[in-house]
Scaffold this active site. Structure first.
Site, PDB file in Angstrom:
ATOM      1  N   ASP A  59      -3.785  24.145  -2.192  1.00 48.86           N
ATOM      2  CA  ASP A  59      -3.005  24.579  -3.361  1.00 48.86           C
ATOM      3  C   ASP A  59      -1.828  23.628  -3.595  1.00 48.86           C
ATOM      4  OD1 ASP A  59      -1.369  25.344  -1.289  1.00 48.86           O
ATOM      5  OD2 ASP A  59      -1.043  27.394  -1.991  1.00 48.86           O
ATOM      6  N   GLU A 206       1.467  24.574  10.517  1.00 49.34           N
ATOM      7  CA  GLU A 206       2.279  23.650   9.717  1.00 49.34           C
ATOM      8  C   GLU A 206       3.739  23.719  10.149  1.00 49.34           C
ATOM      9  OE1 GLU A 206       1.696  23.701   5.457  1.00 49.34           O
ATOM     10  OE2 GLU A 206       3.493  22.471   5.104  1.00 49.34           O
TER      11      GLU A 206
HETATM   12  O1  KIV Z   1      -2.356  23.202   0.350  1.00 49.65           O
HETATM   13  C1  KIV Z   1      -2.403  22.327   1.220  1.00 49.65           C
HETATM   14  O2  KIV Z   1      -2.529  21.136   0.944  1.00 49.65           O
HETATM   15  C2  KIV Z   1      -2.301  22.761   2.604  1.00 49.65           C
HETATM   16  C3  KIV Z   1      -2.222  21.717   3.670  1.00 49.65           C
HETATM   17  C4  KIV Z   1      -0.866  21.153   3.705  1.00 49.65           C
HETATM   18  C5  KIV Z   1      -2.653  22.230   4.993  1.00 49.65           C
HETATM   19  O3  KIV Z   1      -2.262  23.933   2.865  1.00 49.65           O
END
Ligand code: KIV
Length: 315
Positions: A59, A206
């Protein structure tokens, strides 16, 4: 009729499509799992050619390709369009659709419905869901875990996401590292273990201190994919635009830029503009030709002042 899944334009045999059992095997063997985000056909093709294992239609698309100032506004319809394009470009990696804010929090039914859309409309192999590590309201942990469990029960593989969960940045007090105190570290561990128990096949950590990740990873049976979580995880994920230098904005500490693509693109675009402006482009090799006799006939029929009707020549 064959019940084999159709892999569009699958490349000739040398790379087998990555499956969820394969990721579990990679964890067992200690083989690092490589994951990147992609948001469209060309970025998916880059991931395919680079032979990454997992492509996440994150997202983060909200910010990287749609220009919103957070991940919150992106809709399920927008994500489906992007994920479909990614699927058309990525045949070998496992493709995961990221459930956007508002597409799963309210109820198990909503969560299953959104996950089904990723599988049916975009051809994804799995979905990812953020788990808000804060208690109370719709972000209550039991609720988040129930959503993951419901989607797993519907037969759709779920990747969890703990630590810094950008969709809840407001509740978390901003884009902050999670797990810097004993209490926060317990929260991250509890979230990860709860998602594992709910049947998730993997979980993203994260922005979690490396030492905290290392301790939690010891207790995880499913692959842990890190982004800003150190090197003890089973794999790493980075955002396409961050790692390839497709923007000028400051990146988080955990990003390494492996290329300066925006610079290369601006230079290419400037060169094009210059050549158009000074008449060097297009050159003869970029143009199509016509037989001289055909050209002569054409000149004759279209000569200035001569009445003509195209129908006379178009049979
Ligand atoms: O939305 C995204 O790109 C993510 C990654 C940072 C793991 O959730």
């Amino acid at each position: 009729m064959s019940t084999e899944p159709r892999i569009p334009d699958a490349p000739p045999g040398e790379h087998r499509p990555v499956t969820i059992p394969r990721l579990a095997e990679m964890k067992q063997r200690g083989e690092p799992i490589v994951m990147v985000t992609a948001y469209d056909y060309p970025s998916a093709q880059v991931a395919e050619e680079a032979q990454v294992d997992v492509v996440l239609v994150g997202d983060t698309a909200a910010m990287t390709v749609l220009g919103y100032d957070s991940t919150v506004p992106v809709s399920m319809d927008e994500m489906i369009m992007l994920a479909s394009a990614v699927r058309r470009g990525a045949h070998t990696p496992l493709v995961i659709g990221d459930l956007p804010f508002g597409s799963y929090q309210a109820s198990n039914e909503l969560a299953v419905g959104s996950a089904v859309r990723y599988m049916k409309e975009a051809g994804c192999d799995a979905v990812k869901m953020e788990m808000a590590g804060v208690s109370g309201g719709v972000a209550d942990k039991r609720e988040s875990v129930a959503r993951a469990r419901a989607v797993v029960a519907a037969g759709i593989p779920v990747m969890g996401h703990v630590g810094l969960t950008p969709q809840s940045a407001s509740a978390l007090g901003g884009y902050r590292t999670q797990g810097r105190t004993m209490q926060q570290a317990v929260q991250v561990a509890d979230d990860a273990l709860a998602l594992q128990d709910a049947g998730c096949f993997a979980v993203v950590f994260e922005a979690v201190p490396s030492a905290v990740t290392e301790v939690i990873v010891e207790r995880m049976r499913i692959p842990v994919i890190g982004i800003g979580a150190g090197s003890s995880t089973d794999g790493q994920v980075l955002v396409f635009h961050d790692m390839l230098g497709l923007h000028d904005e400051r990146s988080p500490r955990f990003v390494k830029r492996f290329a300066e693509s925006k610079q290369a693109m601006v230079e290419g675009m400037r060169a094009y503009a210059e050549e158009v402006r000074d008449g060097r482009f297009p050159a003869a090799e970029h143009a199509y030709s016509i037989e001289p006799a055909e050209l002569e006939r054409f000149r004759e029929v279209i000569a200035p002042g001569k009445p003509w009707d195209a129908a006379d020549f178009l049979g």
